[in-house]
Design a protein around this motif. Structure first.
Motif, PDB file in Angstrom:
ATOM      1  N   SER A   1      56.692  85.159  42.686  1.00 41.96           N
ATOM      2  CA  SER A   1      57.057  85.945  41.501  1.00 41.96           C
ATOM      3  C   SER A   1      58.427  86.606  41.621  1.00 41.96           C
ATOM      4  O   SER A   1      58.973  87.075  40.614  1.00 41.96           O
TER       5      SER A   1
ATOM      6  N   ASP B   1      57.451  89.081  36.892  1.00 45.47           N
ATOM      7  CA  ASP B   1      57.579  87.656  37.223  1.00 45.47           C
ATOM      8  C   ASP B   1      58.988  87.191  36.905  1.00 45.47           C
ATOM      9  O   ASP B   1      59.432  87.257  35.755  1.00 45.47           O
TER      10      ASP B   1
ATOM     11  N   ARG C   1      60.226  84.344  36.594  1.00 46.24           N
ATOM     12  CA  ARG C   1      60.322  83.208  35.670  1.00 46.24           C
ATOM     13  C   ARG C   1      60.564  83.655  34.238  1.00 46.24           C
ATOM     14  O   ARG C   1      61.111  82.897  33.423  1.00 46.24           O
TER      15      ARG C   1
ATOM     16  N   GLN D   1      45.066  81.868  36.063  1.00 44.38           N
ATOM     17  CA  GLN D   1      45.672  80.951  37.031  1.00 44.38           C
ATOM     18  C   GLN D   1      44.812  79.702  37.182  1.00 44.38           C
ATOM     19  O   GLN D   1      43.599  79.727  36.972  1.00 44.38           O
TER      20      GLN D   1
ATOM     21  N   GLU E   1      53.527  79.146  39.342  1.00 40.49           N
ATOM     22  CA  GLU E   1      53.785  80.560  39.614  1.00 40.49           C
ATOM     23  C   GLU E   1      54.105  80.804  41.086  1.00 40.49           C
ATOM     24  O   GLU E   1      54.955  81.622  41.425  1.00 40.49           O
TER      25      GLU E   1
ATOM     26  N   ARG F   1      50.349  78.703  36.373  1.00 41.44           N
ATOM     27  CA  ARG F   1      50.063  79.648  35.296  1.00 41.44           C
ATOM     28  C   ARG F   1      51.216  79.605  34.295  1.00 41.44           C
ATOM     29  O   ARG F   1      52.368  79.847  34.656  1.00 41.44           O
TER      30      ARG F   1
ATOM     31  N   MET G   1      53.393  81.025  31.215  1.00 35.25           N
ATOM     32  CA  MET G   1      53.711  82.395  30.822  1.00 35.25           C
ATOM     33  C   MET G   1      53.347  82.701  29.382  1.00 35.25           C
ATOM     34  O   MET G   1      53.326  83.865  28.976  1.00 35.25           O
TER      35      MET G   1
END
Length: 440
Positions: free
Chosen positions: A168, A313, A315, A347, A384, A409, A411
């Motif tokens: 993350s 996170d 991302r 997840q 993730e 996972r 987003m």
């Protein structure tokens, strides 16, 4: 059994269609080329940049209006604009935020006095285009060229690229801001004509030491240290508030001596936010500057943004989701924006285990960063986190097995088991084709 084999063939065909393999383990096609930002380069045995990274290199998050990375950039730039003014009350610092991320090895390493055997040069750490060029690992790569151009006070902002783990807080592309300030004897000492910048002409100091460089006078060193630390404490207060707790930690960099890291107390722990130091004098003399002393620092914009906006996170910075981006559309740079997650999607966890090739040369050349890049190239930001959860060496055959746990996972939505299974099979096939591993 026949149906299984048919499915594998289909997956392999899909893999070839959608993803072009590029790894340190695969034999390169020396006649092939790679195009990045409309520039074409020849591939060679050092090429390890992936299609995923090529796509990311076309974005400029740090200059995108209302993007959280851009908001942090603007706050830092504004701080320097108001802190350092010339006699006409104009900003001293100029800003360079559109420099190409494609640099030579000389720019990225040699100009910064980084030794040839330094681990930061390894293919496992950097994205090499070929043996001559790479995607910059730090914006510091542009320091020498800007100093050579005659600049004394400047900020460099841009995207940088490093091969790293997947979680993350880590991403193969992030953003840095670098600063350099050079001062002459008259600028540093003003009317004190008896004071000097240099004690001697010897600039061959060993980098990374805890004390001043031998060539600098004690007075010059202490004044530069004081200005550097005062400036950066002021920056920390500008970003985190006047009550922020901070401390200095001695460290070492090839291009500054002495060197320090500034840490702030955030979320009940000490967090390093930047590295800095007095510039190695030999770095300046190498570009023809013999009458100035300098300080420099560099920081990561993502780390600051994740703290200021409570983004969990990394991302998310690359997301096009309007639910994320619209939260930062505020013209007040100092507005206390706190990111509010739109939803929490579950997840999907899958493990992948494989035997490394029996050929010792191939197995020794494999590293986890190779596998992480493969996962990014195939699955993109659906992943993730990737964890190495087990290693096993067979007592009789000596073969080595690795097991990675891949946490999927999305987003913005819930992933279905079917699509995760398909992506996971693509990763298995890609690992088999690219690294010669045997899936367990």
């Amino acid at each position: 059994m026949l149906q299984y084999a048919t499915n594998i063939v289909k997956i392999r065909q899909k893999l070839v269609k959608h993803f072009r393999c590029s790894s340190t383990s695969a034999k390169p096609n020396l006649t092939d080329t790679i195009t990045i930002n409309n520039k074409t380069f020849k591939r060679d045995d050092y090429t390890n940049i992936t299609d995923k990274i090529v796509c990311l290199a076309q974005k400029s998050l740090h200059t995108t209006p209302h993007h959280p990375i851009s908001l942090v950039r603007q706050r830092i730039v504004n701080y320097f604009y108001k802190t350092f003014l010339n006699s006409r009350r104009n900003p001293l610092f100029s800003v360079y935020d559109n420099l190409s991320p494609i640099v030579s090895l000389a720019q990225n390493f040699d100009s910064l006095l980084i030794p040839e055997n330094h681990p930061s040069r390894l293919k496992s750490d950097c994205y090499y285009i070929n043996r001559e060029y790479l995607l910059r690992a730090h914006t510091t790569a542009h320091q020498a060229e800007l100093i050579r151009a005659g600049l004394d006070n400047f900020l460099i902002v841009g995207d940088v690229y490093r091969r790293d783990e997947i979680d993350s807080k880590h991403y193969p592309v992030f953003h840095q801001l670098d600063a350099v300030r050079l001062k002459t004897k008259d600028q540093l000492f003003s009317c004190e004509n008896d004071l000097k910048l240099f004690d001697c002409d010897d600039t061959a100091c060993i980098p990374g030491g805890p004390t001043k460089q031998r060539c600098h006078t004690f007075e010059a060193f202490k004044l530069m240290e004081h200005e550097l630390k005062t400036t950066l404490v002021g920056l920390a207060k500008e970003l985190f508030g006047n009550q922020v707790r901070y401390r200095w930690v001695d460290t070492s960099f090839p291009f500054t001596q002495p060197s320090w890291e500034l840490e702030v107390y955030y979320n009940n722990e000490w967090l390093e936010i930047l590295g800095c130091g007095i510039m190695m004098q030999s770095l300046l003399t190498n570009v023809g500057v013999n009458n100035r002393i300098g300080w420099a620092f560099g920081l990561g914009l993502e780390r600051i943004a994740m703290c200021l906006f409570k983004i969990q996170d990394i991302r998310l910075f690359w997301s096009n989701d309007s639910g994320f981006l619209n939260q930062f559309k505020d013209d007040d740079l100092k507005s206390p924006i706190i990111y509010k997650p739109i939803s929490q999607h579950p997840q999907c966890i899958h493990d992948i285990s494989f035997w490394l090739p029996e050929d010792k040369t191939d197995s020794l050349s494999f590293c986890s960063n190779d596998f992480y890049d493969l996962v990014r190239n195939v699955a993109g930001d659906l992943v993730e986190q990737v964890l190495l959860v087990d290693q096993f060496t067979h007592p009789k055959s000596g073969k080595k097995s690795l097991c990675y746990r891949i946490i999927y996972r999305h987003m913005e939505r819930t992933l279905t088991n079917a699509e995760v299974n398909e992506v996971h099979q693509l990763i298995e096939c890609a690992a088999s084709d690219q690294f010669g591993v045997t899936i367990r």
